[in-house]
Write a protein that holds these residues in place. Structure first.
Motif, mmCIF file in Angstrom:
data_model
loop_
_atom_site.group_PDB
_atom_site.id
_atom_site.type_symbol
_atom_site.label_atom_id
_atom_site.label_comp_id
_atom_site.label_asym_id
_atom_site.label_seq_id
_atom_site.Cartn_x
_atom_site.Cartn_y
_atom_site.Cartn_z
ATOM 1 N N GLY A 210 0.992 -1.281 -0.127
ATOM 2 C CA GLY A 210 -0.049 -0.098 0.089
ATOM 3 C C GLY A 210 0.806 1.325 -0.127
ATOM 4 N N THR A 211 2.190 1.091 0.249
ATOM 5 C CA THR A 211 3.038 2.557 0.369
ATOM 6 C C THR A 211 4.195 2.412 -0.898
ATOM 7 O OG1 THR A 211 4.638 1.464 1.685
ATOM 8 C CG2 THR A 211 2.641 2.445 2.759
ATOM 9 N N VAL A 212 4.387 1.256 -1.267
ATOM 10 C CA VAL A 212 5.676 1.134 -2.136
ATOM 11 C C VAL A 212 5.125 0.527 -3.571
ATOM 12 C CG1 VAL A 212 7.567 0.129 -2.718
ATOM 13 C CG2 VAL A 212 7.256 0.883 -0.353
ATOM 14 N N GLY A 213 5.747 1.044 -4.631
ATOM 15 C CA GLY A 213 5.479 0.575 -5.821
ATOM 16 C C GLY A 213 4.084 1.533 -6.557
ATOM 17 N N GLU A 214 4.126 1.572 -7.802
ATOM 18 C CA GLU A 214 3.183 2.352 -8.511
ATOM 19 C C GLU A 214 1.605 2.382 -7.983
ATOM 20 O OE1 GLU A 214 2.642 5.745 -10.818
ATOM 21 O OE2 GLU A 214 4.554 4.928 -10.297
ATOM 22 N N THR A 215 1.349 1.138 -7.841
ATOM 23 C CA THR A 215 -0.068 0.689 -7.381
ATOM 24 C C THR A 215 -0.158 0.125 -6.084
ATOM 25 O OG1 THR A 215 0.129 -1.772 -8.259
ATOM 26 C CG2 THR A 215 -0.702 0.334 -9.863
ATOM 27 N N GLY A 216 0.988 0.119 -5.330
ATOM 28 C CA GLY A 216 0.894 -0.104 -3.675
ATOM 29 C C GLY A 216 0.990 -1.641 -3.485
ATOM 30 N N LEU A 304 13.633 18.011 6.501
ATOM 31 C CA LEU A 304 14.444 17.719 7.706
ATOM 32 C C LEU A 304 15.823 17.810 6.975
ATOM 33 C CD1 LEU A 304 12.711 14.680 9.359
ATOM 34 C CD2 LEU A 304 12.986 17.106 10.323
ATOM 35 N N GLY A 305 15.927 17.961 5.552
ATOM 36 C CA GLY A 305 17.523 18.137 4.995
ATOM 37 C C GLY A 305 17.782 16.783 4.683
ATOM 38 N N LEU A 306 16.925 16.063 4.566
ATOM 39 C CA LEU A 306 17.662 14.539 4.354
ATOM 40 C C LEU A 306 17.111 13.897 2.903
ATOM 41 C CD1 LEU A 306 15.423 12.597 7.307
ATOM 42 C CD2 LEU A 306 17.732 13.436 7.314
ATOM 43 N N THR A 307 18.094 13.102 2.517
ATOM 44 C CA THR A 307 17.947 12.718 0.943
ATOM 45 C C THR A 307 17.171 11.433 0.932
ATOM 46 O OG1 THR A 307 20.156 13.359 0.285
ATOM 47 C CG2 THR A 307 19.270 11.670 -1.077
ATOM 48 N N PRO A 308 16.306 11.612 0.269
ATOM 49 C CA PRO A 308 15.118 10.454 0.281
ATOM 50 C C PRO A 308 15.806 9.111 -0.693
ATOM 51 C CG PRO A 308 14.465 12.043 -1.413
ATOM 52 C CD PRO A 308 15.664 12.630 -0.720
ATOM 53 N N PRO A 309 15.508 8.062 0.078
ATOM 54 C CA PRO A 309 15.927 6.676 -0.458
ATOM 55 C C PRO A 309 15.487 6.535 -1.965
ATOM 56 C CG PRO A 309 14.222 6.238 0.821
ATOM 57 C CD PRO A 309 14.562 7.888 1.052
ATOM 58 N N ALA A 310 16.296 5.766 -2.903
ATOM 59 C CA ALA A 310 15.814 5.290 -4.080
ATOM 60 C C ALA A 310 14.493 4.519 -4.037
ATOM 61 C CB ALA A 310 16.768 4.278 -4.712
ATOM 62 N N ILE A 311 13.923 3.828 -3.065
ATOM 63 C CA ILE A 311 12.392 3.542 -3.143
ATOM 64 C C ILE A 311 12.112 4.183 -1.623
ATOM 65 C CG2 ILE A 311 11.252 1.398 -2.334
ATOM 66 C CD1 ILE A 311 13.229 -0.378 -4.006
ATOM 67 N N PRO A 312 11.166 5.242 -1.746
ATOM 68 C CA PRO A 312 10.844 5.867 -0.594
ATOM 69 C C PRO A 312 9.967 5.206 0.245
ATOM 70 C CG PRO A 312 9.748 6.903 -2.672
ATOM 71 C CD PRO A 312 10.815 5.783 -3.135
#
Length: 387
Positions: A210-216, A304-312
């Motif tokens: 539900g949070t990762v991937g184009e369709t969750g 927060l000045g953080l770099t988002p990961p490749a898979i948020p």
């Protein structure tokens, strides 16, 4: 020494080490603005990532099934306690793209039951050291298979360990999204190692569904790689409760016959099953929820000045270290109207306490900005980094 004195002594020892626990009392739904311990606070602790727990369609579905089938299921699935459960399992299999599925009362029960059922003297479990407690407990509770723990996401060491295994079979076990850091496993590396060493692969993607991937669909969608067994839960982004194992038809039949957490447990209430079915439909019907969640994840990292990961992912870890200091920061945020829990041993290692922020589609940009500003000031006040 009587049991009251014994337990009080143990509790006092934990309190002195800054490890005493307090159960928060919620008198509202798991919404961004919640009533916690009698106060209205802006909370960043819930795993209701898409805000589905209060969705009108889920509430209707639960009520309809309760009216039709009753609140309780009446027993275990193998005796009396099955009604719409099989329909949910078919829909779960379709949703994730697996041949079959097995639904359990909770994600914890699912992990313990599946791992215990697969335990055998001819099997070795290879477990990431940062795996969820339910995976760890499943391996600890079984008495047959050997368990080997490899360093967190260190697949070179895992390769060496697999090469030196002494059993015919091996099961690699890893979180998909690690619950305390939000980091993701490298499924490509794990799948390659499993194939190279003729091993099986089990991924627990409780926080990815539900949070990762184009369709969750989670990490399997983001990476286009499928494990042999995918574990997930309905208690986070789906907004309900229950655990699920996605697998082949043969594995599903085996689990329904030999996984003790399935065989000997009362099956989930029809209310729960009806709500989970509706949650799956809503994820496909309202894709904008996932889009909004992803935008909020990026906003939090920017603030927060953080770099988002490749898979948020919706979990952001703020390392603190000292348990008492972590509690002080968490209390400072609460004093300023924001609830962010302090995570301490035994959830994380000793002296590696963290603030664990979870973001949802139901937060607003203003609420996220308020958190970022307050947390940044708190970190400055207590001389703590934000990354």
């Amino acid at each position: 020494m009587d049991i009251n004195t014994f337990t009080q002594s143990r509790s006092d020892e934990w309190a002195q080490r800054g490890l005493s626990r307090q159960i928060r009392h919620f008198t509202s739904a798991q919404t961004p603005t919640a009533n916690i311990d009698g106060r209205t606070l802006l909370q960043f602790a819930t795993s209701d990532y898409l805000g589905l727990s209060t969705h009108p369609a889920l509430l209707r579905a639960a009520c309809e099934q309760g009216t039709a089938l009753g609140v309780g299921s009446g027993g275990s699935r193998l005796t009396t306690g099955t009604s719409i459960h099989a329909a949910l399992e078919r829909e779960l299999a379709t949703f994730f793209g697996y041949p079959d599925a097995v639904f359990f009362a909770s994600g914890y029960q699912c992990n313990v039951a599946v791992i215990s059922a697969l335990a055998d003297p001819d099997v070795t479990f290879f477990s990431d050291e940062h795996n969820h407690a339910s995976l760890i407990d499943g391996m600890r509770m079984q008495r047959h298979a050997r368990t080997v723990v490899y360093p967190h996401r260190n697949y070179e060491v895992l390769d060496l360990l697999l090469r030196s295994r002494t059993t015919p079979h091996a099961l690699i076990i890893s979180d998909g999204v690690f619950s305390m850091s939000g980091a993701t496993a490298d499924l490509a590396a794990l799948r390659a190692l499993a194939d190279t060493h003729d091993a099986w692969l089990l991924i627990d993607d409780a926080h990815g569904t539900g949070t990762v991937g184009e369709t969750g669909r989670g990490v399997i969608e983001a990476t286009q790689i499928k494990p042999d067994i995918l574990i997930s839960t309905a208690s986070k982004a789906l907004g309900v409760e229950g655990g699920m194992a996605l697998c082949s038809a043969n594995v599903a039949h085996f689990l329904k016959s030999q996984a003790r957490g399935f065989v000997f447990s009362t099956s989930p209430s029809p209310l729960i099953v009806g709500a989970v079915r509706e949650a799956l439909a809503i994820i496909d019907r309202e894709p904008e929820r996932i889009d909004t969640l992803r935008a909020h994840i990026y906003q939090l990292h920017r603030g927060l000045g953080l770099t988002p990961p490749a898979i948020p992912t919706p979990i952001v870890r703020i390392p603190i270290g000292d348990e008492q200091r972590c509690m002080t920061i968490s209390q400072h945020l609460m004093d300023n109207g924001i609830f962010v829990p302090a995570i301490r041993y035994p959830t994380v290692a000793r002296n590696q306490a963290i603030l664990r922020i979870t973001i949802t589609a139901h937060h607003t940009l203003d609420q996220i900005n308020q958190l970022c500003a307050t947390l940044t000031l708190a970190c400055d006040k207590f001389s703590l980094p934000t990354s």
